[in-house]
Design an enzyme around this catalytic site. Sequence first.
Site, PDB file in Angstrom:
ATOM      1  N   HIS A  11       0.961  -1.128   0.017  1.00 54.38           N
ATOM      2  CA  HIS A  11       0.012  -0.054  -0.171  1.00 54.38           C
ATOM      3  C   HIS A  11       0.785   1.145  -0.002  1.00 54.38           C
ATOM      4  O   HIS A  11       0.649   2.148  -0.697  1.00 54.38           O
ATOM      5  CB  HIS A  11      -0.849   0.001   1.130  1.00 54.38           C
ATOM      6  CG  HIS A  11      -1.820   1.287   1.294  1.00 54.38           C
ATOM      7  ND1 HIS A  11      -2.926   1.337   1.113  1.00 54.38           N
ATOM      8  CD2 HIS A  11      -1.488   2.489   1.932  1.00 54.38           C
ATOM      9  CE1 HIS A  11      -3.534   2.596   1.412  1.00 54.38           C
ATOM     10  NE2 HIS A  11      -2.265   3.185   1.855  1.00 54.38           N
ATOM     11  N   GLU A  12       1.783   1.182   0.895  1.00 48.62           N
ATOM     12  CA  GLU A  12       2.698   2.454   1.091  1.00 48.62           C
ATOM     13  C   GLU A  12       3.423   2.673  -0.101  1.00 48.62           C
ATOM     14  O   GLU A  12       3.839   3.814  -0.541  1.00 48.62           O
ATOM     15  CB  GLU A  12       3.353   2.614   2.309  1.00 48.62           C
ATOM     16  CG  GLU A  12       2.594   2.793   3.578  1.00 48.62           C
ATOM     17  CD  GLU A  12       1.821   3.718   3.634  1.00 48.62           C
ATOM     18  OE1 GLU A  12       2.040   4.949   3.204  1.00 48.62           O
ATOM     19  OE2 GLU A  12       0.700   3.658   4.332  1.00 48.62           O
ATOM     20  N   HIS A  53       1.780   4.814  -2.884  1.00 49.90           N
ATOM     21  CA  HIS A  53       1.761   6.203  -2.683  1.00 49.90           C
ATOM     22  C   HIS A  53       3.280   6.593  -3.201  1.00 49.90           C
ATOM     23  O   HIS A  53       3.431   7.559  -3.841  1.00 49.90           O
ATOM     24  CB  HIS A  53       1.968   6.513  -1.100  1.00 49.90           C
ATOM     25  CG  HIS A  53       0.526   6.572  -0.415  1.00 49.90           C
ATOM     26  ND1 HIS A  53      -0.403   7.204  -0.979  1.00 49.90           N
ATOM     27  CD2 HIS A  53       0.122   6.054   0.596  1.00 49.90           C
ATOM     28  CE1 HIS A  53      -1.586   7.014  -0.303  1.00 49.90           C
ATOM     29  NE2 HIS A  53      -1.156   6.172   0.793  1.00 49.90           N
ATOM     30  N   HIS A  88       3.192   6.949  -6.648  1.00 59.26           N
ATOM     31  CA  HIS A  88       2.623   8.056  -7.217  1.00 59.26           C
ATOM     32  C   HIS A  88       3.312   9.297  -7.095  1.00 59.26           C
ATOM     33  O   HIS A  88       3.355  10.166  -7.975  1.00 59.26           O
ATOM     34  CB  HIS A  88       1.279   8.389  -6.142  1.00 59.26           C
ATOM     35  CG  HIS A  88       0.292   9.010  -6.643  1.00 59.26           C
ATOM     36  ND1 HIS A  88      -1.051   9.579  -5.825  1.00 59.26           N
ATOM     37  CD2 HIS A  88      -0.142   9.950  -7.810  1.00 59.26           C
ATOM     38  CE1 HIS A  88      -1.626  10.137  -6.599  1.00 59.26           C
ATOM     39  NE2 HIS A  88      -1.111  10.415  -7.761  1.00 59.26           N
TER      40      HIS A  88
END
Length: 726
Positions: free
Chosen positions: A502-503, A506, A509
């Site tokens: 998940h991290e 980021h 992104h």
Amino acid sequence: MTTRLALALAASLGLAMPAYAKEAAAPAAAATAKASNPFFAESPLPLHYPQFDKIKDSDFAPAFDAGMAEQLKEVDAIAGNSAAPTFDNTIVALEKSGQVLNRAQTVFFSLVGADTNDARNKLRADYSGRFAAHSDAIALNGKLFERIDTLYNKRDKLGLDAQGVRLVERYHTDFVRAGARLSDADKAKLKAMNSELAELGSKFSDNVLKDVNASAVVIDSAKQLDGFTPEQIAGAADLAKSRKLEGKYVITLLNTTGQPPESELTDRATRQKLHEASIARGSHGGEFDNREIISKIMKLRANRAKLLGYPNHAAYVLEDETAKTPEAVNDMLGKLAPAAVANAKREAADLQAMINKEGGKFDLAPWDWAYYTEKVRKDKYNFDESQLKPYFELNNVLENGVFYAANQLYGLTFKKRTDLPLYNPDITTYDVFDADGKQLAIFIADMYARDSKRGGAWMNSYVSQSGLTGYKPVVANHLNIPKPPAGKPTLLTWDEVTTAFHEFGHALHGMFSNVEYPYFTGTSVPRDFVEYPSQVNEMWADWPAILKHYAKHNETGAPMPQELLDKVVAASKFNQGFRTTEYLGSAMLDQRWHQISADQVPDASGVMAFEAAAQKADGTNYAPVPPRYRTPYFSHIMGGYSAGYYAYIWSEVLDANSVEWFEQHGGLTRANGDHFRKTLLSRGGSTDALQLFQDFAGHAPKIEPLLKKRGLMAETEAGAAPAATK
């Protein structure tokens, strides 16, 4: 650039303008201090990576003071320019302003979260009001706003490309929302509110960290730790020794209500002690009690919203998100809550049956949930979490799982480097190379928990991409994985594995950002959109080709048996009633706090009663499943997620749609990865968020994929997406 940072802080935290520290008495001394301060010039390290080995805590205050003074001079020059306003002499000039302050604040706030100390905590407290005031000095500068307003009114006639037009629009929106159109008297009121909010927010965060450390549970006997591995028991003994509690054992807390050891400890009294220590934080009296701070913050936010022309703080916040209105958020959460609680109650029946089967003479309580969930999981799927951990060694998960997925999807490669300075010996750095072999970014992995680190998991950028500046990204991921005793492997739970994926979503992104202006860089998107790309990246954690590549026994190297792999996937919806209910309990509580007027906010003595009444009204008051965060330690909503904690499940609508898109288009392929990167991940905030989603998926978001993912389809009336996502 710090104008973006200043306005973001002013809007989300109510930050407000300082009495600046004086210059050094002697010019020569000032020049010497400036030359030795690493924030007064760009870092000479690769990609302007921070000079952690040269940064001293004593460097921050001079850089803050000089940086704010320098930026105000730049802003005054822009506002007072005798030439007619142009895009370059106003908007671009603002984008370039405040470089010293930006460098110092970026590193400072990153370190306050990841590795704080008394000096940094004091600096945060000392400067929170000053930073808020600095934000207001820019946002409430009448002459500056006149120039921005002039450009806004003729933005389509300036010959700008779409990104330039959007930048003018966003600056105009930010200034208006920050109070630029208020009277001078109301601006003065706003500044006072923002300053107080900033100081209270700093104190709240400080209390949360200190109380989570102070509330660590002391255990007298190893027998009470039955269920722990020998390594965990040794680690608890080492923690006790470090606190001068020889012969005892210490279990530290995470900031969530539920504590991971509750799934392993066989002694019910120990589980109860752990749970009760967790939920008491911030509301049991003493120096770290947050109830009075909460009451003051909520009243100030409500009054500020009213001053700015909004009925409540939620209306103010949500206007600038993809949700747009509190009604849209309430509608979505209200539809999900009954189904989630019904699902949780069915799960609870299974847990109670297991308790009864084992001869337990008690009713299911919150501290029993995780423990008996593992028993039911084992009974239903013939496996438990303990079977998985030997296959999830940290470095292997990161390099052969998270990085491998990025390689297969996007062609990225990673090379560990050991020459860059570190702020803590536990972190690791990697060069990140694009498919063409050119360096894309530097990635910092900070995975271990420590007393100096706030709870949770997050990503931050030390250097953000921009065509205007020519910068490439330096991004970091932070987790809170317990560090094992020296010489022992770091074995992860499945939740920690998915958190790592998940991290890194980021991080991607941030690393893939390809925009011209700093304002739009990377994760600079609406709060209820920012979690979406990271949630999509979780799908690769159990994608068969990826899972097989990293799920290998830490001692033998043997791959995880196919049977166990299949069980991981089969159990993916297990316990979703609990997960959804505990999340909604917090998300709806956040809305309850921020959809009231100031005269409805209780004083300190009524804070917990307000929370209880809110849960009852929302139907989430199911005793065995307390909210993921209770108000006194709900750090999200005291920071950037105020009235915005709903964002995770709002973003998950987009995530579930995107997972479906990948599955329908062949799954793990470079073509699919490149499409996601080109249409969405690289665009930052340069285009409307929901337009980015439609550019990627080819259609408006639908809610059905989320209901299926959460196992709620049978309980919820499926149909149209939430109003704001249509």
